[in-house]
Design a protein around this motif. Structure first.
Motif, PDB file in Angstrom:
ATOM      1  N   TRP A 133       0.834  -1.195   0.000  1.00 13.98           N
ATOM      2  CA  TRP A 133       0.000   0.000   0.000  1.00 13.98           C
ATOM      3  C   TRP A 133       0.871   1.248   0.000  1.00 13.98           C
ATOM      4  O   TRP A 133       2.034   1.197   0.344  1.00 13.98           O
ATOM      5  CB  TRP A 133      -0.926   0.006   1.220  1.00 13.98           C
ATOM      6  CG  TRP A 133      -1.782  -1.203   1.231  1.00 13.98           C
ATOM      7  CD1 TRP A 133      -1.549  -2.353   1.922  1.00 13.98           C
ATOM      8  CD2 TRP A 133      -2.975  -1.414   0.482  1.00 13.98           C
ATOM      9  NE1 TRP A 133      -2.531  -3.273   1.664  1.00 13.98           N
ATOM     10  CE2 TRP A 133      -3.417  -2.723   0.785  1.00 13.98           C
ATOM     11  CE3 TRP A 133      -3.719  -0.633  -0.405  1.00 13.98           C
ATOM     12  CZ2 TRP A 133      -4.576  -3.265   0.226  1.00 13.98           C
ATOM     13  CZ3 TRP A 133      -4.870  -1.167  -0.960  1.00 13.98           C
ATOM     14  CH2 TRP A 133      -5.290  -2.478  -0.643  1.00 13.98           C
ATOM     15  N   SER A 134       0.269   2.348  -0.364  1.00 11.26           N
ATOM     16  CA  SER A 134       0.974   3.615  -0.278  1.00 11.26           C
ATOM     17  C   SER A 134       0.123   4.554   0.569  1.00 11.26           C
ATOM     18  O   SER A 134      -1.105   4.529   0.491  1.00 11.26           O
ATOM     19  CB  SER A 134       1.283   4.091  -1.700  1.00 11.26           C
ATOM     20  OG  SER A 134       0.753   5.319  -2.022  1.00 11.26           O
ATOM     21  N   HIS A 135       0.758   5.316   1.446  1.00 12.92           N
ATOM     22  CA  HIS A 135       0.038   6.126   2.436  1.00 12.92           C
ATOM     23  C   HIS A 135       0.576   7.557   2.469  1.00 12.92           C
ATOM     24  O   HIS A 135       1.644   7.799   3.042  1.00 12.92           O
ATOM     25  CB  HIS A 135       0.202   5.541   3.844  1.00 12.92           C
ATOM     26  CG  HIS A 135      -0.118   4.093   3.979  1.00 12.92           C
ATOM     27  ND1 HIS A 135      -1.396   3.589   3.922  1.00 12.92           N
ATOM     28  CD2 HIS A 135       0.694   3.022   4.164  1.00 12.92           C
ATOM     29  CE1 HIS A 135      -1.367   2.279   4.090  1.00 12.92           C
ATOM     30  NE2 HIS A 135      -0.106   1.901   4.226  1.00 12.92           N
ATOM     31  N   PRO A 136      -0.110   8.526   1.881  1.00 18.04           N
ATOM     32  CA  PRO A 136       0.302   9.917   2.077  1.00 18.04           C
ATOM     33  C   PRO A 136      -0.055  10.366   3.502  1.00 18.04           C
ATOM     34  O   PRO A 136      -1.224  10.255   3.903  1.00 18.04           O
ATOM     35  CB  PRO A 136      -0.507  10.692   1.032  1.00 18.04           C
ATOM     36  CG  PRO A 136      -1.599   9.788   0.594  1.00 18.04           C
ATOM     37  CD  PRO A 136      -1.269   8.391   0.998  1.00 18.04           C
ATOM     38  N   ALA A 181      -9.959   4.224  10.109  1.00 20.93           N
ATOM     39  CA  ALA A 181      -9.341   4.453  11.409  1.00 20.93           C
ATOM     40  C   ALA A 181      -7.821   4.533  11.406  1.00 20.93           C
ATOM     41  O   ALA A 181      -7.194   4.405  12.455  1.00 20.93           O
ATOM     42  CB  ALA A 181      -9.850   3.438  12.427  1.00 20.93           C
ATOM     43  N   MET A 182      -7.191   4.758  10.227  1.00 20.00           N
ATOM     44  CA  MET A 182      -5.742   4.978  10.196  1.00 20.00           C
ATOM     45  C   MET A 182      -5.488   6.449  10.543  1.00 20.00           C
ATOM     46  O   MET A 182      -5.010   7.247   9.729  1.00 20.00           O
ATOM     47  CB  MET A 182      -5.178   4.639   8.815  1.00 20.00           C
ATOM     48  CG  MET A 182      -3.668   4.507   8.792  1.00 20.00           C
ATOM     49  SD  MET A 182      -3.076   4.081   7.151  1.00 20.00           S
ATOM     50  CE  MET A 182      -2.234   2.535   7.462  1.00 20.00           C
ATOM     51  N   MET A 183      -5.836   6.767  11.769  1.00 20.94           N
ATOM     52  CA  MET A 183      -5.757   8.149  12.228  1.00 20.94           C
ATOM     53  C   MET A 183      -5.480   8.100  13.731  1.00 20.94           C
ATOM     54  O   MET A 183      -6.006   7.243  14.441  1.00 20.94           O
ATOM     55  CB  MET A 183      -7.078   8.866  11.931  1.00 20.94           C
ATOM     56  CG  MET A 183      -7.095  10.324  12.317  1.00 20.94           C
ATOM     57  SD  MET A 183      -8.336  11.272  11.374  1.00 20.94           S
ATOM     58  CE  MET A 183      -9.850  10.711  12.127  1.00 20.94           C
ATOM     59  N   HIS A 224      -2.824  11.403  10.117  1.00 21.53           N
ATOM     60  CA  HIS A 224      -3.512  10.280   9.490  1.00 21.53           C
ATOM     61  C   HIS A 224      -3.030  10.060   8.073  1.00 21.53           C
ATOM     62  O   HIS A 224      -2.368  10.902   7.478  1.00 21.53           O
ATOM     63  CB  HIS A 224      -5.028  10.543   9.470  1.00 21.53           C
ATOM     64  CG  HIS A 224      -5.428  11.786   8.725  1.00 21.53           C
ATOM     65  ND1 HIS A 224      -5.719  11.795   7.385  1.00 21.53           N
ATOM     66  CD2 HIS A 224      -5.568  13.073   9.146  1.00 21.53           C
ATOM     67  CE1 HIS A 224      -6.036  13.026   7.021  1.00 21.53           C
ATOM     68  NE2 HIS A 224      -5.936  13.837   8.055  1.00 21.53           N
ATOM     69  N   CYS A 225      -3.448   8.909   7.532  1.00 19.38           N
ATOM     70  CA  CYS A 225      -3.245   8.639   6.114  1.00 19.38           C
ATOM     71  C   CYS A 225      -4.305   9.405   5.325  1.00 19.38           C
ATOM     72  O   CYS A 225      -5.467   9.437   5.708  1.00 19.38           O
ATOM     73  CB  CYS A 225      -3.374   7.149   5.840  1.00 19.38           C
ATOM     74  SG  CYS A 225      -3.221   6.779   4.081  1.00 19.38           S
ATOM     75  N   HIS A 226      -3.889  10.019   4.196  1.00 18.83           N
ATOM     76  CA  HIS A 226      -4.841  10.797   3.386  1.00 18.83           C
ATOM     77  C   HIS A 226      -5.417   9.977   2.235  1.00 18.83           C
ATOM     78  O   HIS A 226      -6.085  10.535   1.364  1.00 18.83           O
ATOM     79  CB  HIS A 226      -4.213  12.098   2.888  1.00 18.83           C
ATOM     80  CG  HIS A 226      -5.130  13.277   3.009  1.00 18.83           C
ATOM     81  ND1 HIS A 226      -6.267  13.411   2.245  1.00 18.83           N
ATOM     82  CD2 HIS A 226      -5.094  14.371   3.805  1.00 18.83           C
ATOM     83  CE1 HIS A 226      -6.872  14.549   2.560  1.00 18.83           C
ATOM     84  NE2 HIS A 226      -6.188  15.149   3.505  1.00 18.83           N
ATOM     85  N   ASN A 227      -5.162   8.651   2.206  1.00 17.69           N
ATOM     86  CA  ASN A 227      -6.056   7.783   1.441  1.00 17.69           C
ATOM     87  C   ASN A 227      -7.319   7.769   2.297  1.00 17.69           C
ATOM     88  O   ASN A 227      -7.340   7.216   3.406  1.00 17.69           O
ATOM     89  CB  ASN A 227      -5.478   6.373   1.297  1.00 17.69           C
ATOM     90  CG  ASN A 227      -6.436   5.439   0.566  1.00 17.69           C
ATOM     91  OD1 ASN A 227      -7.661   5.589   0.655  1.00 17.69           O
ATOM     92  ND2 ASN A 227      -5.877   4.466  -0.143  1.00 17.69           N
ATOM     93  N   LEU A 228      -8.386   8.429   1.807  1.00 12.66           N
ATOM     94  CA  LEU A 228      -9.527   8.705   2.687  1.00 12.66           C
ATOM     95  C   LEU A 228     -10.269   7.438   3.110  1.00 12.66           C
ATOM     96  O   LEU A 228     -10.950   7.432   4.133  1.00 12.66           O
ATOM     97  CB  LEU A 228     -10.474   9.700   2.007  1.00 12.66           C
ATOM     98  CG  LEU A 228      -9.850  11.069   1.728  1.00 12.66           C
ATOM     99  CD1 LEU A 228     -10.871  11.977   1.028  1.00 12.66           C
ATOM    100  CD2 LEU A 228      -9.338  11.747   2.998  1.00 12.66           C
ATOM    101  N   ILE A 229     -10.102   6.373   2.329  1.00  8.13           N
ATOM    102  CA  ILE A 229     -10.694   5.095   2.767  1.00  8.13           C
ATOM    103  C   ILE A 229      -9.911   4.585   3.987  1.00  8.13           C
ATOM    104  O   ILE A 229     -10.497   4.124   4.971  1.00  8.13           O
ATOM    105  CB  ILE A 229     -10.655   4.059   1.627  1.00  8.13           C
ATOM    106  CG1 ILE A 229     -11.398   4.574   0.386  1.00  8.13           C
ATOM    107  CG2 ILE A 229     -11.224   2.720   2.111  1.00  8.13           C
ATOM    108  CD1 ILE A 229     -12.891   4.568   0.439  1.00  8.13           C
ATOM    109  N   HIS A 230      -8.597   4.691   3.937  1.00  7.27           N
ATOM    110  CA  HIS A 230      -7.786   4.291   5.103  1.00  7.27           C
ATOM    111  C   HIS A 230      -8.122   5.178   6.301  1.00  7.27           C
ATOM    112  O   HIS A 230      -8.285   4.698   7.424  1.00  7.27           O
ATOM    113  CB  HIS A 230      -6.292   4.401   4.791  1.00  7.27           C
ATOM    114  CG  HIS A 230      -5.820   3.494   3.700  1.00  7.27           C
ATOM    115  ND1 HIS A 230      -4.508   3.403   3.335  1.00  7.27           N
ATOM    116  CD2 HIS A 230      -6.493   2.624   2.912  1.00  7.27           C
ATOM    117  CE1 HIS A 230      -4.384   2.519   2.343  1.00  7.27           C
ATOM    118  NE2 HIS A 230      -5.568   2.048   2.074  1.00  7.27           N
ATOM    119  N   GLU A 231      -8.229   6.488   6.050  1.00 10.81           N
ATOM    120  CA  GLU A 231      -8.545   7.407   7.153  1.00 10.81           C
ATOM    121  C   GLU A 231      -9.873   7.028   7.818  1.00 10.81           C
ATOM    122  O   GLU A 231      -9.963   6.933   9.040  1.00 10.81           O
ATOM    123  CB  GLU A 231      -8.613   8.845   6.615  1.00 10.81           C
ATOM    124  CG  GLU A 231      -9.060   9.850   7.676  1.00 10.81           C
ATOM    125  CD  GLU A 231      -9.232  11.263   7.120  1.00 10.81           C
ATOM    126  OE1 GLU A 231      -8.534  11.621   6.152  1.00 10.81           O
ATOM    127  OE2 GLU A 231     -10.053  12.008   7.681  1.00 10.81           O
TER     128      GLU A 231
END
Ligand code: C2O
Ligand code: CU
Length: 473
Positions: free
Chosen positions: A395-398, A461-463, A451-458
């Motif tokens: 995966w890639s996470h901005p 709960a990747m926040m 948080h991650c700005h892949n909004l699905i990840h955000e």
């Protein structure tokens, strides 16, 4: 499949004007009102319209043009169907006005946000940040540009301004077969929303009429999950990548202009570029996108972004910037001092996935609750080095750290030439990377999100949170 590539002109969102100026305790504030309301967009001729909900009923929302030193109050009135929270991404807003995910405004209610506008000129953007529904809300239209100007930036030689300074808001979307927008929430999407339709300012694959002279473009990647590696070609000879100049990043002008033939941009990043069309009179040029960017899934036309139709002559009065060159130094960038040693890491955060499929930061999700999700308490004013680690899985996470601006460095992976002279509020943590950022935790105390700005990840709960405090950790 969308067929009308490069047939529709690039929409330019309206400029947002203040309703009035308020004086309170001797301080002036410009006062704005934004109504969050629905709109319809016919994307596929002959099919149903897509139902969106945007700021002032347009998507992207209206563009704010602010001046450094003029404070603003913006009332966001929710006429939509979902609770919202508004984040002004790139502003050092006080915590109560930063768009905290659980500080939601219900339909029928409003909230007044105070924006200090005290930073140097830069490209900010405002977007929804509501708990669990940021992807849905931003994707269905709640995102827009907020541009801060200052006198130094406006006077920079060779830097196009006004109508020659054009925002390009990228978004990759997916539609249902009936022409409506595919909804990540109702479809239970938990990983990524790549999308096969590339939009610029809300329009799939638009074109822009330009003259054979200089333009400044402000890229924002407002996609839910797609990153881009952008390059420019003349359509007649589309194997040759043409040079263009990177002049700005998330936090305004770079230290110096940097020529490049490829611009990497992930979600929520902003880059400003200058393109000189003067030697391409009468030609078409296209911004294209690499294949296989990061973890992204490609579709037939996701390698194309926007076409420029260059007229054969220029019209109207001469523009100052056309007869000027960019200076060798654009501004003194206030890099976070002091430069700590490259080996020093104050904190390390791994962005990964739990066994049950949730997205985590150091094993923690936002849902763990108000105390356990506070993963750092930086002392206000201190400089810290944070190491951001991709937890694997392809995966890639901005990564966006609210409040602070940081400089990328000491990374395991190469720092691109234009990144070396940039200050950022989002860093693209690509597949398999470890990135270090150095930042001063200031100017305010308070609880902020990262948080991650892949909004699905955000949304899954990747926040987590950090608490800037006058106390020691
Ligand atoms: Cu652009 Cu926390 O967001
Ligand atoms: Cu992510």
């Amino acid at each position: 499949v969308y067929k009308n590539l490069f047939q529709v002109p690039l929409p330019i969102p309206p400029n947002k004007e203040p309703l009035r100026t308020i004086t309170s305790n001797g301080t002036q504030f410009d006062y704005y009102e934004v109504e969050i309301r629905s709109l319809e967009q016919q994307v596929y001729p002959g099919l149903s319209k897509a139902e969106l909900i945007g700021y002032d009923g347009v998507a992207p929302g209206p563009t704010f043009h602010m001046t450094k030193g003029r404070q603003a109050v913006v009332r966001f009135i929710n006429h939509g169907t979902q609770a919202n929270s508004v984040h002004l991404h790139g502003s050092y807003s006080r915590a109560p006005f930063d768009g905290w995910a659980e500080d939601t405004t219900e339909p029928g209610q409003y909230k007044d946000y105070f924006y200090p506008n005290g930073q140097n000129a830069r490209t900010l953007w405002y977007h929804d940040h509501a708990i669990d529904h940021t992807a849905h809300n931003a994707y269905f239209g709640q995102a827009g540009l907020y541009i801060l100007h200052d006198p130094d930036e406006l006077a920079t030689p060779g830097l196009p301004q006004g109508d020659d300074d054009v925002g390009l808001v990228l978004a990759s979307k997916r539609y249902n077969s009936d022409g409506t927008l595919w909804d990540p929430d109702t479809n239970g999407e938990v990983t990524s929303l790549w999308g096969d339709v590339i939009h610029v300012n809300g329009q799939p694959w638009p074109y822009l009429d330009v003259e054979p002279r200089k333009y400044r473009f402000r890229f924002l990647d407002a996609s839910v999950s797609r990153s881009f590696q952008i390059y420019l070609v003349a359509d007649q000879q589309d194997t040759v990548r043409l040079p263009f100049t990177v002049v700005g990043a998330d936090t305004g002008l770079l230290e110096k202009p940097v020529s490049t033939s490829q611009l990497d941009i992930s979600m929520a990043e902003r880059w400003e570029v200058v393109v000189d069309f003067s030697s391409y009179a009468g030609q078409n040029l296209t911004f294209k996108n690499n294949r296989n960017v990061g973890a992204d899934q490609d579709y037939v036309d996701t390698d194309k972004i926007i076409r420029f139709v260059v007229s054969s002559t220029t019209t109207g009065p001469a523009r100052r910037w056309d007869s000027e060159s960019l200076p060798t130094k654009l501004r003194t960038v206030p890099y976070p001092p002091p430069a700590k040693s490259a080996t020093q890491v104050d904190r390390s955060f791994t962005f990964g996935r739990s066994g049950s499929g949730g997205w985590t930061i150091n094993g923690v999700t936002w849902a763990i609750g108000p105390d356990a999700r506070v993963l750092a308490k930086p002392q206000r004013g201190n400089v810290e080095v944070w190491e951001l680690v991709d937890g694997g899985g392809g995966w890639s996470h901005p990564i966006h750290i609210h409040l602070i601006i940081s400089r990328k460095g000491g990374a395991r992976n190469a720092v691109l030439p234009y990144e070396q002279v940039a200050l950022k509020d989002v860093v693209w943590l690509n597949t398999g990377e470890t990135v270090r950022v150095i930042a001063r935790f200031a100017p305010w105390d308070g609880l902020y999100m990262f948080h991650c700005h892949n909004l699905i990840h955000e949304d899954h709960a990747m926040m987590a949170a950090f608490n800037v405090t006058a106390l020691t950790d």
